[in-house]
Design a protein around this motif. Structure first.
Motif, PDB file in Angstrom:
ATOM      1  N   GLY A   1       0.948  -1.112   0.028  1.00 47.93           N
ATOM      2  CA  GLY A   1       0.286  -0.071  -0.097  1.00 47.93           C
ATOM      3  C   GLY A   1       0.828   1.298  -0.113  1.00 47.93           C
ATOM      4  N   GLN A   2       1.921   1.194   0.816  1.00 47.69           N
ATOM      5  CA  GLN A   2       2.886   2.487   0.879  1.00 47.69           C
ATOM      6  C   GLN A   2       3.562   2.552  -0.516  1.00 47.69           C
ATOM      7  OE1 GLN A   2       3.015   4.162   3.575  1.00 47.69           O
ATOM      8  NE2 GLN A   2       4.448   5.622   2.984  1.00 47.69           N
ATOM      9  N   ARG A   3       3.825   1.407  -1.257  1.00 43.58           N
ATOM     10  CA  ARG A   3       4.534   1.764  -2.429  1.00 43.58           C
ATOM     11  C   ARG A   3       3.745   2.172  -3.450  1.00 43.58           C
ATOM     12  NH1 ARG A   3       4.518  -1.019  -6.985  1.00 43.58           N
ATOM     13  NH2 ARG A   3       3.034  -2.539  -6.454  1.00 43.58           N
ATOM     14  N   GLN A   4       2.295   1.680  -3.579  1.00 46.02           N
ATOM     15  CA  GLN A   4       1.205   2.061  -4.202  1.00 46.02           C
ATOM     16  C   GLN A   4       1.094   3.500  -4.021  1.00 46.02           C
ATOM     17  OE1 GLN A   4      -2.277  -0.756  -4.150  1.00 46.02           O
ATOM     18  NE2 GLN A   4      -1.057  -2.180  -5.254  1.00 46.02           N
ATOM     19  N   ARG A   5       0.983   4.056  -3.005  1.00 49.48           N
ATOM     20  CA  ARG A   5       0.881   5.380  -2.647  1.00 49.48           C
ATOM     21  C   ARG A   5       1.953   6.056  -3.043  1.00 49.48           C
ATOM     22  NH1 ARG A   5       2.751   7.776   2.169  1.00 49.48           N
ATOM     23  NH2 ARG A   5       2.263   9.841   2.422  1.00 49.48           N
ATOM     24  N   GLU A   6       3.210   5.672  -2.985  1.00 48.24           N
ATOM     25  CA  GLU A   6       4.108   6.325  -3.466  1.00 48.24           C
ATOM     26  C   GLU A   6       4.480   6.714  -4.925  1.00 48.24           C
ATOM     27  OE1 GLU A   6       6.338   8.453  -1.828  1.00 48.24           O
ATOM     28  OE2 GLU A   6       5.321   7.677  -0.025  1.00 48.24           O
ATOM     29  N   GLU A   7       3.693   5.606  -5.641  1.00 47.90           N
ATOM     30  CA  GLU A   7       3.548   5.360  -7.115  1.00 47.90           C
ATOM     31  C   GLU A   7       2.488   6.352  -7.775  1.00 47.90           C
ATOM     32  OE1 GLU A   7       2.864   1.683  -8.660  1.00 47.90           O
ATOM     33  OE2 GLU A   7       4.867   0.532  -8.030  1.00 47.90           O
ATOM     34  N   ILE A   8       1.456   6.404  -6.886  1.00 51.35           N
ATOM     35  CA  ILE A   8       0.392   7.522  -7.046  1.00 51.35           C
ATOM     36  C   ILE A   8       0.676   8.690  -6.942  1.00 51.35           C
ATOM     37  CG2 ILE A   8      -1.970   8.212  -6.457  1.00 51.35           C
ATOM     38  CD1 ILE A   8      -2.586   5.235  -5.665  1.00 51.35           C
ATOM     39  N   ILE A   9       1.503   9.060  -5.825  1.00 47.77           N
ATOM     40  CA  ILE A   9       1.853  10.489  -5.639  1.00 47.77           C
ATOM     41  C   ILE A   9       2.889  10.804  -6.737  1.00 47.77           C
ATOM     42  CG2 ILE A   9       3.470  11.805  -4.085  1.00 47.77           C
ATOM     43  CD1 ILE A   9       2.065  10.156  -1.665  1.00 47.77           C
ATOM     44  N   SER A  10       3.818   9.963  -7.133  1.00 43.05           N
ATOM     45  CA  SER A  10       4.749  10.168  -8.219  1.00 43.05           C
ATOM     46  C   SER A  10       4.016  10.575  -9.477  1.00 43.05           C
ATOM     47  CB  SER A  10       5.886   9.169  -8.134  1.00 43.05           C
ATOM     48  OG  SER A  10       6.557   8.953  -6.921  1.00 43.05           O
TER      49      SER A  10
END
Length: 184
Positions: free
Chosen positions: A107-116
């Motif tokens: 979830g954290q990785r996906q969040r970072e991807e979404i933010i990026s």
């Protein structure tokens, strides 16, 4: 009185000897028949009952011992089953925690991807907006300058790149912290 003498000769303290002897002989005769014929059979039945009773006591003791052994085995199996259940519960908790941690990291990785991706979209939209703004500001400034001067200055502006230089100076004078604050 002769009768009375006869009655005094026989009585509970002076019994008649013939019936007494006959009674004793018959008693011993019945006793001998019973001792020889009936008592052995009675003793045999009593011995068989005693042996059966003793055998049942022994069987009962063996059954009791077997029941105690089975109960002990049952308790050991129950203890092992409880231990195994506790171990499985602990494993399940650990696996659940690992899955939660893994999902949290995902979830954290996906969040970072979404933010990026969001920052990339924002940067792209900003670049498009700046280009459109530059074009519109340049056109408006050229039109305004042409109205003030009274002639079209569009050719001169395109040749000299005044609008591009102005926008570059404007961008250079903008503090970088403001751009970073807008992204964060």
């Amino acid at each position: 009185m002769a009768m009375m003498n006869l009655a005094l000769d026989i009585g509970p303290l002076k019994p008649d000897l013939a019936p007494l002897v006959l009674g004793l002989v018959l008693f011993f005769l019945v006793f001998a028949v019973m001792a020889k014929g009936i008592l052995p059979k009675i003793n045999k039945v009593l011995d068989e009952r005693e042996q059966a009773t003793e055998g049942r006591f022994e069987e009962a003791e063996e059954t009791r011992a077997e029941a105690a052994r089975v109960h002990t085995e049952y308790q050991e199996l129950l203890s092992e089953a409880r231990h195994e259940a506790a171990r499985l519960r602990q494993e399940s908790v650990e696996q659940g925690n690992a899955i939660i941690a893994e999902l949290r990291a995902e979830g954290q990785r996906q969040r970072e991807e979404i933010i990026s991706a969001g920052h990339a979209v924002i940067d792209a939209e900003r670049a498009v907006a700046e280009a459109e703004l530059r074009e519109q500001v340049g056109r408006l400034a050229t039109d305004l300058a042409g109205r003030i001067v009274g002639e079209s200055v569009e050719e001169y502006v395109q040749r000299s790149g005044i609008v591009d230089r102005f926008m570059a100076e404007l961008k250079a004078s903008e503090p970088q912290d403001t751009v970073q604050d807008k992204r964060g």
